[in-house]
Design a protein around this motif. Structure first.
Motif, PDB file in Angstrom:
ATOM      1  N   UNK A 118       3.826  38.194   3.105  1.00 35.50           N
ATOM      2  CA  UNK A 118       2.999  37.689   2.017  1.00 35.50           C
ATOM      3  C   UNK A 118       3.644  37.845   0.659  1.00 35.50           C
ATOM      4  N   UNK A 119       3.039  37.220  -0.359  1.00 32.68           N
ATOM      5  CA  UNK A 119       3.588  37.269  -1.715  1.00 32.68           C
ATOM      6  C   UNK A 119       3.138  38.552  -2.406  1.00 32.68           C
ATOM      7  N   UNK A 120       3.933  39.071  -3.351  1.00 31.41           N
ATOM      8  CA  UNK A 120       3.573  40.311  -4.039  1.00 31.41           C
ATOM      9  C   UNK A 120       2.543  40.073  -5.138  1.00 31.41           C
ATOM     10  N   UNK A 121       1.767  41.094  -5.413  1.00 35.18           N
ATOM     11  CA  UNK A 121       0.839  41.118  -6.542  1.00 35.18           C
ATOM     12  C   UNK A 121       1.439  41.966  -7.661  1.00 35.18           C
ATOM     13  N   UNK A 122       0.824  41.889  -8.825  1.00 31.56           N
ATOM     14  CA  UNK A 122       1.293  42.669  -9.964  1.00 31.56           C
ATOM     15  C   UNK A 122       1.022  44.150  -9.744  1.00 31.56           C
ATOM     16  N   UNK A 123       1.600  44.978 -10.620  1.00 26.26           N
ATOM     17  CA  UNK A 123       1.475  46.424 -10.475  1.00 26.26           C
ATOM     18  C   UNK A 123       0.025  46.876 -10.547  1.00 26.26           C
ATOM     19  N   UNK A 124      -0.823  46.136 -11.263  1.00 24.67           N
ATOM     20  CA  UNK A 124      -2.231  46.517 -11.365  1.00 24.67           C
ATOM     21  C   UNK A 124      -3.082  45.929 -10.244  1.00 24.67           C
ATOM     22  N   UNK A 136       9.848  35.712   0.362  1.00 26.66           N
ATOM     23  CA  UNK A 136      10.648  36.716  -0.326  1.00 26.66           C
ATOM     24  C   UNK A 136      11.412  37.537   0.710  1.00 26.66           C
ATOM     25  N   UNK A 137      12.535  37.017   1.092  1.00 19.01           N
ATOM     26  CA  UNK A 137      13.394  37.657   2.079  1.00 19.01           C
ATOM     27  C   UNK A 137      14.681  36.875   2.182  1.00 19.01           C
ATOM     28  N   UNK A 173      12.173  45.897  27.128  1.00 15.83           N
ATOM     29  CA  UNK A 173      12.007  45.124  25.904  1.00 15.83           C
ATOM     30  C   UNK A 173      13.206  45.380  25.009  1.00 15.83           C
ATOM     31  N   UNK A 174      13.832  44.300  24.538  1.00 19.03           N
ATOM     32  CA  UNK A 174      14.980  44.428  23.637  1.00 19.03           C
ATOM     33  C   UNK A 174      14.680  43.700  22.333  1.00 19.03           C
ATOM     34  N   UNK A 175      15.051  44.321  21.226  1.00 19.87           N
ATOM     35  CA  UNK A 175      14.790  43.767  19.900  1.00 19.87           C
ATOM     36  C   UNK A 175      16.066  43.813  19.074  1.00 19.87           C
ATOM     37  N   UNK A 176      16.363  42.686  18.404  1.00 12.64           N
ATOM     38  CA  UNK A 176      17.493  42.600  17.471  1.00 12.64           C
ATOM     39  C   UNK A 176      16.967  41.999  16.185  1.00 12.64           C
ATOM     40  N   UNK A 177      17.023  42.758  15.111  1.00 15.18           N
ATOM     41  CA  UNK A 177      16.482  42.323  13.823  1.00 15.18           C
ATOM     42  C   UNK A 177      17.632  42.243  12.819  1.00 15.18           C
ATOM     43  N   UNK A 178      18.021  41.027  12.426  1.00 13.67           N
ATOM     44  CA  UNK A 178      19.155  40.823  11.530  1.00 13.67           C
ATOM     45  C   UNK A 178      18.659  40.472  10.123  1.00 13.67           C
ATOM     46  N   UNK A 179      19.280  41.107   9.128  1.00 14.36           N
ATOM     47  CA  UNK A 179      18.958  40.843   7.724  1.00 14.36           C
ATOM     48  C   UNK A 179      17.465  41.027   7.460  1.00 14.36           C
ATOM     49  N   UNK A 180      16.887  42.069   8.018  1.00 20.27           N
ATOM     50  CA  UNK A 180      15.479  42.354   7.740  1.00 20.27           C
ATOM     51  C   UNK A 180      15.335  42.880   6.311  1.00 20.27           C
ATOM     52  N   UNK A 181      14.148  42.727   5.732  1.00 21.04           N
ATOM     53  CA  UNK A 181      13.974  43.101   4.325  1.00 21.04           C
ATOM     54  C   UNK A 181      12.521  43.412   4.026  1.00 21.04           C
ATOM     55  N   UNK A 182      12.300  44.138   2.938  1.00 24.61           N
ATOM     56  CA  UNK A 182      10.964  44.423   2.437  1.00 24.61           C
ATOM     57  C   UNK A 182      11.038  44.691   0.944  1.00 24.61           C
ATOM     58  N   UNK A 183       9.912  44.444   0.250  1.00 24.84           N
ATOM     59  CA  UNK A 183       9.850  44.576  -1.205  1.00 24.84           C
ATOM     60  C   UNK A 183       9.279  45.933  -1.605  1.00 24.84           C
ATOM     61  N   UNK A 184       9.778  46.442  -2.739  1.00 27.56           N
ATOM     62  CA  UNK A 184       9.237  47.690  -3.263  1.00 27.56           C
ATOM     63  C   UNK A 184       9.387  47.696  -4.782  1.00 27.56           C
ATOM     64  N   UNK A 258      15.500  32.773  -5.027  1.00 29.51           N
ATOM     65  CA  UNK A 258      15.954  31.756  -4.081  1.00 29.51           C
ATOM     66  C   UNK A 258      16.520  32.464  -2.856  1.00 29.51           C
ATOM     67  N   UNK A 259      15.856  32.376  -1.701  1.00 31.24           N
ATOM     68  CA  UNK A 259      16.333  33.094  -0.502  1.00 31.24           C
ATOM     69  C   UNK A 259      17.738  32.694  -0.071  1.00 31.24           C
ATOM     70  N   UNK A 260      18.165  31.478  -0.398  1.00 28.13           N
ATOM     71  CA  UNK A 260      19.483  31.017   0.051  1.00 28.13           C
ATOM     72  C   UNK A 260      20.615  31.602  -0.768  1.00 28.13           C
ATOM     73  N   UNK A 261      20.317  32.120  -1.969  1.00 25.63           N
ATOM     74  CA  UNK A 261      21.374  32.688  -2.824  1.00 25.63           C
ATOM     75  C   UNK A 261      21.390  34.206  -2.775  1.00 25.63           C
ATOM     76  N   UNK A 262      20.539  34.804  -1.959  1.00 25.91           N
ATOM     77  CA  UNK A 262      20.495  36.257  -1.868  1.00 25.91           C
ATOM     78  C   UNK A 262      21.789  36.773  -1.248  1.00 25.91           C
TER      79      UNK A 262
END
Length: 284
Positions: A118-124, A136-137, A173-184, A258-262
């Motif tokens: 999902x999209x981020x909200x403001x600090x408040x 956003x990834x 069960x096998x999992x491969x997660x490439x270029x995973x990301x999160x916002x902070x 822009x996710x493509x220029x990250x």
């Protein structure tokens, strides 16, 4: 069908999740031939096809089989989001005697997906009006998941309407997660600055389980009434191992992202771990 028991799983199944238990009751072969096909088309390029065929393999019907195949592709309302799924399930059932039935099955599923939280909200905590479809990834991010399960079982019908059932299962069960990301961070609603996108080169995880279950079910008469009695035992052995690269932050501006220029993530501090869980239980 799917059975759901809400509440802490530990009440009836040992170590588990506080939310509940999900039990998948898989399809079995039918006495006569039947076949069905399903096609779905939906929003965001959803395309789903299912074929399900069941038939006796000998004229007497004592040997039966069923095969189910699945293809399910879909994009997302979120930019760059997708989910592609492939699945195959096969089961064979045989009547060894008039009272003894055995079965064996194999399940395979593979998923490829790119998800977003999902999209981020403001600090408040206020909504700054970002488009809900904004992603956003990393545009290179991809999650691969694979599952295989093998099961074998027997059902023995006993005198007096009693029945004995037993089964063993093995799954991976096998999992491969490439270029995973999160916002902070704390987002400034005016400038769009304040957030960092934490990226990782990847995570690999493998979980294996072995399970056994056996029970006896039947009627008993007491106090002038008929009652159903179930007595059984079960056990599981689970092994879960993972290794990955640590997350490294990149400052972003949400208004010009822009996710493509990250830039590709640099290797972070490596980490790994493993867990083993063994459980044995009796129930009645």
């Amino acid at each position: 069908r799917i059975e759901i028991l809400q509440g802490p799983a530990g009440l009836l199944s040992g170590a588990g999740d506080p939310g509940g238990v999900v039990n998948l009751v898989r399809k079995r072969p039918t006495a006569g031939f039947q076949g069905q096909a399903e096609l779905q088309l939906g929003s965001w390029q959803q395309r789903r096809a299912v074929v399900d065929v069941s038939s006796p393999l000998v004229e007497s019907g004592r040997l039966r089989a069923r095969v189910v195949g699945l293809v399910d592709n879909a994009d997302s309302a979120v930019d760059y989001g997708l989910r592609y799924r492939r699945g195959l399930y096969g089961v064979v059932e045989a009547d060894l005697t008039a009272t003894t039935t055995v079965h064996a099955s194999y399940l395979y599923q593979r998923d490829r997906q790119r998800v977003h939280l999902g999209v981020p909200f403001a600090a408040d905590g206020s909504d700054i009006g970002l488009d809900p479809s904004s992603y956003f990834g990393s545009a290179k991010g991809m999650l691969y998941k694979g599952l295989t399960v093998q099961t074998a079982g027997i059902e023995q019908r006993l005198p007096g309407d009693w029945r004995l059932t037993a089964s063993v299962s093995h799954g991976v069960t096998r999992l491969r997660d490439y270029h995973s990301s999160w916002l902070y961070g704390d987002l400034d609603r005016v400038t769009g600055d304040g957030l960092a996108l934490y990226q990782s080169l990847g995570l690999m995880r493998e979980a294996r389980f072995d399970a056994i279950d056996a029970s006896v079910t039947g009627p008993v008469t007491a106090f002038g009434r008929r009652h159903d009695l179930v007595v059984g035992l079960n056990g599981t052995r689970m092994r879960d191992a993972h290794q990955g690269a640590g997350y490294v932050p990149t400052d972003i501006n949400v208004y010009g992202f822009d996710p493509t220029t990250l830039p590709d993530p640099v290797p972070g501090q490596a980490y790994s771990g493993n867990a083993r869980t063994r459980q044995h239980g009796l129930f009645g």
